[in-house]
Design a protein around this motif. Structure first.
Motif, PDB file in Angstrom:
ATOM      1  N   LEU A  21      -3.664   6.079   4.215  1.00  0.00           N
ATOM      2  CA  LEU A  21      -3.934   4.681   4.533  1.00  0.00           C
ATOM      3  C   LEU A  21      -5.368   4.578   5.033  1.00  0.00           C
ATOM      4  CD1 LEU A  21      -2.913   1.783   4.816  1.00  0.00           C
ATOM      5  CD2 LEU A  21      -2.059   2.369   7.084  1.00  0.00           C
TER       6      LEU A  21
ATOM      7  N   LEU B  32       0.499  -6.330   5.588  1.00  0.00           N
ATOM      8  CA  LEU B  32       0.377  -5.099   4.822  1.00  0.00           C
ATOM      9  C   LEU B  32       1.717  -4.375   4.847  1.00  0.00           C
ATOM     10  CD1 LEU B  32      -3.068  -3.775   6.145  1.00  0.00           C
ATOM     11  CD2 LEU B  32      -2.634  -5.227   4.148  1.00  0.00           C
TER      12      LEU B  32
ATOM     13  N   LEU C 289       0.843  -1.193   0.000  1.00  0.00           N
ATOM     14  CA  LEU C 289       0.000   0.000   0.000  1.00  0.00           C
ATOM     15  C   LEU C 289       0.878   1.243   0.000  1.00  0.00           C
ATOM     16  CD1 LEU C 289      -2.553  -1.100   2.741  1.00  0.00           C
ATOM     17  CD2 LEU C 289      -2.961  -1.059   0.278  1.00  0.00           C
TER      18      LEU C 289
ATOM     19  N   VAL D 114      -9.100  -3.156  -3.628  1.00  0.00           N
ATOM     20  CA  VAL D 114      -8.079  -3.150  -2.576  1.00  0.00           C
ATOM     21  C   VAL D 114      -8.631  -3.781  -1.308  1.00  0.00           C
ATOM     22  CG1 VAL D 114      -6.597  -1.696  -1.143  1.00  0.00           C
ATOM     23  CG2 VAL D 114      -6.977  -1.102  -3.543  1.00  0.00           C
TER      24      VAL D 114
ATOM     25  N   HIS E 299      -9.256  -0.706   5.103  1.00  0.00           N
ATOM     26  CA  HIS E 299      -8.467  -1.826   4.600  1.00  0.00           C
ATOM     27  C   HIS E 299      -7.812  -2.637   5.728  1.00  0.00           C
ATOM     28  CE1 HIS E 299      -9.290  -0.017   0.888  1.00  0.00           C
ATOM     29  NE2 HIS E 299      -8.228   0.746   0.759  1.00  0.00           N
TER      30      HIS E 299
ATOM     31  N   ALA F 284      -1.519  -2.437  -4.661  1.00  0.00           N
ATOM     32  CA  ALA F 284      -2.515  -1.411  -4.934  1.00  0.00           C
ATOM     33  C   ALA F 284      -1.780  -0.275  -5.635  1.00  0.00           C
ATOM     34  CB  ALA F 284      -3.150  -0.927  -3.632  1.00  0.00           C
TER      35      ALA F 284
ATOM     36  N   TYR G 240       3.294  -0.933   4.170  1.00  0.00           N
ATOM     37  CA  TYR G 240       2.849   0.451   4.020  1.00  0.00           C
ATOM     38  C   TYR G 240       4.031   1.350   3.684  1.00  0.00           C
ATOM     39  CZ  TYR G 240       1.282   5.106   5.419  1.00  0.00           C
ATOM     40  OH  TYR G 240       1.008   6.452   5.445  1.00  0.00           O
TER      41      TYR G 240
END
Length: 237
Positions: A187, A180, A121, A170, A191, A141, A182
């Motif tokens: 954010l 995840l 992400l 997503v 999700h 994503a 990041y």
């Protein structure tokens, strides 16, 4: 075995803006009583300063942020794959370039999340893609499918997951991910699930911590990176 030096040698730390990496590096050097003298240098062009370091018998040069290598630097395989380097180590035939951020990420994932299914992400960082190898699958994503496919192409084929762009897609991928990754930007809390582990390459908002099972902040990766740096200099700790 450590290199045969007894007097502390300069270890220059190049940065454009203050970085917590320097403090972690100093702390590790001090704790392990290594014959290194880290000192920070603020500059926009670290390569211009490298020739001045040779007469000082410097141990190496650390870059807070990786850069494409200059001409004449031989690259370790990891730096060659990434096209970036953040550690320069002098040798008998010149400088060796290494990419410690990528190596540290790969080791961290291999130690904590081997075989996990991950969702990336935030802004894509293609240089880090080859170091996601410990994961079973990486989904992305991305703003465009071409951008996401280009990122995944740097991974082994077995680990290439789907690319999605729309928020609902997503969300569906997040429900199938264990991990995840990041990398910054907005954010969406939608999700995040209680079973997720979040590995943050940049500091996440505080509200994120309450929505997932665990958060590994950038500071957790810094410790691994410092050890990779010292190992590259010949001082495994």
């Amino acid at each position: 075995m450590w290199p045969p030096y007894h007097q502390p040698r300069p270890l220059v730390f190049f940065y454009k803006k203050p970085s917590p990496l320097f403090d972690r590096l100093v702390a590790e050097v001090t704790t392990a009583k290594l014959p290194l003298f880290p000192y920070p240098v603020e500059t926009e062009n670290p390569w211009a300063a490298l020739p001045c370091l040779w007469p000082l018998g410097f141990a190496g040069a650390v870059l807070a942020e990786a850069l494409p290598p200059p001409e004449g630097v031989r690259l370790e395989a990891e730096a060659q794959a990434a096209g970036l380097m953040d550690l320069a180590v002098p040798g008998a035939k010149g400088l060796w370039g290494q990419y410690t951020e990528g190596v540290a990420l790969e080791r961290f994932l291999g130690q904590h999340f081997p075989g996990a299914k991950a969702l990336w992400l935030g802004p894509l960082r293609p240089a880090l893609a080859p170091f996601l190898r410990p994961l079973a699958q990486v989904a992305v994503a991305a703003s465009t499918f071409a951008e996401g496919d280009s990122f995944l192409a740097r991974l082994p084929e077995r680990a290439r997951g789907p690319v999605v762009a729309r928020a609902e897609e997503v969300q569906a991928l997040a429900l199938r991910a264990d991990l995840l990754l990041y990398a910054g930007g907005r954010l969406s809390l939608e999700h995040l699930q209680p079973f997720h582990v979040l590995v943050a390459l940049v500091p996440p908002d505080r509200g994120v911590w309450e929505r997932v099972q665990a958060v590994y902040a950038p500071e957790d990766l810094l410790g691994v990176r410092v050890r990779v740096i010292l190992e590259g200099l010949g001082y495994p700790v």
